[in-house]
Design a protein around this motif. Sequence first.
Motif, mmCIF file in Angstrom:
data_model
loop_
_atom_site.group_PDB
_atom_site.id
_atom_site.type_symbol
_atom_site.label_atom_id
_atom_site.label_comp_id
_atom_site.label_asym_id
_atom_site.label_seq_id
_atom_site.Cartn_x
_atom_site.Cartn_y
_atom_site.Cartn_z
ATOM 1 N N LYS A 129 -81.625 -27.651 98.227
ATOM 2 C CA LYS A 129 -81.220 -26.275 98.534
ATOM 3 C C LYS A 129 -80.181 -25.776 97.520
ATOM 4 C CE LYS A 129 -81.161 -23.219 102.117
ATOM 5 N NZ LYS A 129 -82.206 -22.790 102.998
ATOM 6 N N HIS A 148 -95.160 -33.198 105.804
ATOM 7 C CA HIS A 148 -95.990 -33.186 107.005
ATOM 8 C C HIS A 148 -95.158 -32.825 108.227
ATOM 9 C CE1 HIS A 148 -94.522 -37.417 107.212
ATOM 10 N NE2 HIS A 148 -94.375 -37.077 108.461
ATOM 11 N N ASP A 149 -93.877 -32.558 107.979
ATOM 12 C CA ASP A 149 -92.943 -32.368 109.076
ATOM 13 C C ASP A 149 -92.526 -30.901 109.165
ATOM 14 O OD1 ASP A 149 -91.023 -32.565 110.971
ATOM 15 O OD2 ASP A 149 -90.089 -34.359 110.137
ATOM 16 N N SER A 185 -86.290 -26.164 107.967
ATOM 17 C CA SER A 185 -84.910 -26.195 107.513
ATOM 18 C C SER A 185 -84.759 -25.756 106.067
ATOM 19 C CB SER A 185 -84.330 -27.600 107.684
ATOM 20 O OG SER A 185 -85.025 -28.488 106.863
ATOM 21 N N ILE A 186 -85.824 -25.816 105.290
ATOM 22 C CA ILE A 186 -85.614 -25.567 103.860
ATOM 23 C C ILE A 186 -86.388 -24.380 103.310
ATOM 24 C CG2 ILE A 186 -87.395 -27.158 102.983
ATOM 25 C CD1 ILE A 186 -85.160 -28.040 100.964
ATOM 26 N N LEU A 209 -81.103 -35.708 105.042
ATOM 27 C CA LEU A 209 -80.300 -34.483 105.137
ATOM 28 C C LEU A 209 -79.580 -34.208 103.827
ATOM 29 C CD1 LEU A 209 -79.082 -32.248 107.041
ATOM 30 C CD2 LEU A 209 -77.171 -33.786 107.316
ATOM 31 N N THR A 220 -90.398 -29.540 111.068
ATOM 32 C CA THR A 220 -88.964 -29.330 111.221
ATOM 33 C C THR A 220 -88.270 -29.323 109.865
ATOM 34 O OG1 THR A 220 -88.727 -31.683 111.627
ATOM 35 C CG2 THR A 220 -88.782 -30.263 113.532
ATOM 36 N N VAL A 221 -88.749 -30.196 108.955
ATOM 37 C CA VAL A 221 -88.178 -30.209 107.612
ATOM 38 C C VAL A 221 -88.521 -28.904 106.888
ATOM 39 C CG1 VAL A 221 -88.268 -31.323 105.359
ATOM 40 C CG2 VAL A 221 -88.188 -32.702 107.401
ATOM 41 N N LEU A 273 -87.081 -41.680 103.569
ATOM 42 C CA LEU A 273 -85.640 -41.833 103.796
ATOM 43 C C LEU A 273 -85.300 -41.659 105.273
ATOM 44 C CD1 LEU A 273 -84.509 -39.500 100.890
ATOM 45 C CD2 LEU A 273 -84.825 -41.957 100.809
ATOM 46 N N ASP A 274 -84.139 -42.166 105.701
ATOM 47 C CA ASP A 274 -83.785 -41.958 107.102
ATOM 48 C C ASP A 274 -82.975 -40.674 107.292
ATOM 49 O OD1 ASP A 274 -81.021 -42.683 106.898
ATOM 50 O OD2 ASP A 274 -81.692 -44.756 106.725
ATOM 51 N N VAL A 275 -82.687 -40.358 108.553
ATOM 52 C CA VAL A 275 -82.211 -39.017 108.888
ATOM 53 C C VAL A 275 -81.027 -38.560 108.047
ATOM 54 C CG1 VAL A 275 -81.815 -37.519 110.847
ATOM 55 C CG2 VAL A 275 -82.615 -39.819 111.221
ATOM 56 N N THR A 276 -79.976 -39.392 108.004
ATOM 57 C CA THR A 276 -78.755 -38.919 107.356
ATOM 58 C C THR A 276 -78.947 -38.734 105.854
ATOM 59 O OG1 THR A 276 -78.110 -41.220 107.604
ATOM 60 C CG2 THR A 276 -76.969 -39.628 108.954
ATOM 61 N N LEU A 294 -82.074 -32.957 101.264
ATOM 62 C CA LEU A 294 -82.478 -31.575 101.535
ATOM 63 C C LEU A 294 -81.389 -30.591 101.115
ATOM 64 C CD1 LEU A 294 -84.220 -31.804 105.010
ATOM 65 C CD2 LEU A 294 -85.266 -31.249 102.834
ATOM 66 N N LYS A 295 -80.149 -30.944 101.439
ATOM 67 C CA LYS A 295 -79.034 -30.069 101.061
ATOM 68 C C LYS A 295 -78.959 -29.916 99.554
ATOM 69 C CE LYS A 295 -75.741 -30.011 104.828
ATOM 70 N NZ LYS A 295 -74.620 -30.661 105.477
#
Lengths: 270, 342
Positions: B205, B220-221, B227-228, B198, B223-224, B192-195, B201-202
Motif C-alpha cells: 500500500k 484467492h482471499d 483490504s487493499i 499484514l 478479505t485480503v 505468510l502468517d497473519v501478522t 500488505l501495508k
Amino acid sequence: MENNVILSVSDVSKHYKYYKTLFDIKKNVIKAVDGVSFEVYKNEVFAVVGETGCGKSTLSKLILGLTEKTSGEIYFKGELLDYKNKKKDFRKKIQILFQDPYSSLNPKKKIYKIISYPAVRNGIIKNKKKDRMEFALEQLKIVGLPETTALNYPHMLSGGQRQRVGIARCLSVRPELLILDEPVSALDVSVSAQILNLLMDLKNETGMSYIFITHDLKLVRHIADRVCVMYGGKIMEIAETDDFFKNPSHPYSRSLLESMSFLTSTRRNL
Amino acid sequence: MSLDINNLTVELCAGKDENECINVVDTLFLSVKEGEVVSIVGESGSGKSFLGLSILKLNPQGVSRIVSGEIKIKCKSQNIEADILKLKPDELTDVRGKIISMIFQDPNTSLNPVMKIGEQITEAILVHKKISKKEAKDIAVKYLNYMNIDGLARFNSYPYELSGGMRQRVMIAMAMVLNPCFLIADEPTTALDVTTSLQVLKLIKEIKEQSNVGIIFITHDLTVARSISDRTYVFYAGQIMESGNTENIINNPAHPYTVSLIKSIPSLSPDYVPKQKLFNISGYLTKDDFKKGKCRFYSRCFKRDDGCLNDIALRSFRDAENGGKYRRDVRCVKFNSDAVIK
C-alpha cells in the motif's frame, strides 16, 4: 467438569539443544515449548493460535509422542500418556489430520489401502483385500466421498477430496481426540467451508474432541469453544471464545485481533 | 499511464487432440491505471495465475498460446507505448522487470538459494541498466532499507538466513528496484502468517502511494482483496464473473458465485453467529467448466436454470451506491438492474 477432562497437559517443555558453531563448548538451547499447561474437555474444540514458530506444531508432536518431551507430563483421561504402554493403546485414541493434503497421502497407494491401513495396524480388521475394501467403503461414506474413490490414487483427487481421505484415515481407528493441524489453510474458501462443516458434523455425531491448530482467527471464532494463544513457546492466554473476541486480556492477543480486524473491516483502517 | 487488456483469449491444450483445448483466459477485458490497486479473486484452478503470466507473455510455450487480444501499455516515466503481444523477444525483455514486474507467491522457492540476496537484486539492475556494480549496490541497499530491511547488513545474506516475511520483502524490493510502472503480485501473502502478511500488505500500500505504481493483485482471499484494492475482478474458470468497486461488490454482490464466496467465509463481525453451518459451494471446479455453450459456473450455481445454457455475455451496470459513480460488470442472466450501460 473434572470427569470431562480428556487431555491434561501439565508443565510440558521441549528444549532443543544445538551447537551454534563447531567450536562451541556449551550447547545453545531453544525453548520450543516452555512450561505449557492446559486441559481439553470432552466434545470440545480447543483452538491453539499463534504465528509461525511459536511452538504450535511442536506441541502437537509432544501430544502425539512423535518427539520426546524435556519435562512435564501429559495425561489422557487421567492416565499417564505413554505410547510404549502396549496395553493402553493410546495410538488409537489420539490421531492427527495434517495441513497439506498434497503431501500427507502416499502417492503409491490406492485410497482404500491408505484409509484402512491404521485399522489393520491396530488389529481392528484383518489384512485381507476384501475386509480392507469393505472397511474403506464404510469410511468413505462417512466423509461423503463416492465409492469409486476407493480404487483411485491420491493424484486423481482434488485438494478437498484428499483432505476428506485424510479425515477418513484419522477416523478409521475411532479416536477420541483429533489434532487438526491447520486443516483448511491449503484449501480454497469454498472447499474449506465444506471441510469445516464435515468436521463439525463428525464432532457432534461421535463426541470427539478437537485440538484445532490455526493462525486464522475467523475460523477460531467459527468453530472453537476455547482459545489458547501461544507466543515464543509459552501460553499467553486461555479463554472462552466469546470472551476472547470481546475482551482479549493479553497485549499479544490484542495485536493478533487487530491485524485480523484490519483484514475484515473496511480499508480505511490501514 | 495505463495498462489495458482487451479481448484477451489464451488457449491451453493438454493433449494432442485439438478439441481438447480449453480457453484458460476467455475474452478478458481489464484495465489498471496509475496508482490503482486492482485485485483478481478466484479459486485455485480458475486460471488467475495463468492470466498473470500471460500479461508478461510468460505463459508456458508449446502447451498454451495467445489466440487473440491486445495488451496495451502506456508508461510515461519509461517512455513507452506498445502492445505487449506484438513486441519482439528482445523488446519483451525490456518490458519484463523494467515496466511490468512481478512478485511471486512463494518467497521460499522463488529466490535463488545459493546466491546472496544483494547479488540477486543487483543482477536485476545490471540486466536493464548500464551502470557500475557499485552504483547498483547503492540502489539495492536503498531499496532494501525502504522495505524495512537493514540493507548494508543484509546485503550479503543468503535467503535461508531470512524469515518468510523478510524474503517476501526482498522479492518486493527486487520487483521495485527498476521503478516499474506496473506490478503484478501473484498471491504475495498466501505463504505468510497473519501478522507478517499484514506487514507486507501495508508495505504494498505504501509503495503504491509513494511511487504511483499500478498494481494487479492476484489472490484467492476476498478479505485480503478488500483490504487493499480499489477495484475487484471476480474470476472463475477463465472468465470475469463480476467486476467493479471492491466495497460495493462485497456489500452488494450481484453474481451467484460472488454471493456464495462471501457466504462461505466465517466473519469476525459482532453480529455473526458462530457454529452454524457454513454455506458451501457444492462440487468442484473441473475441466468441463471451461467448455463453451453454457455458463461456466452452471454446475455449481444455486440459481441455475435452462436460461443459463448459453454463452453468457458480460453486461455493464451502474452501481446504485456512491451516486452511480462506479461501473459494475456482471456475467449472469439472472441479474437485472435498471441502470444498464450500453
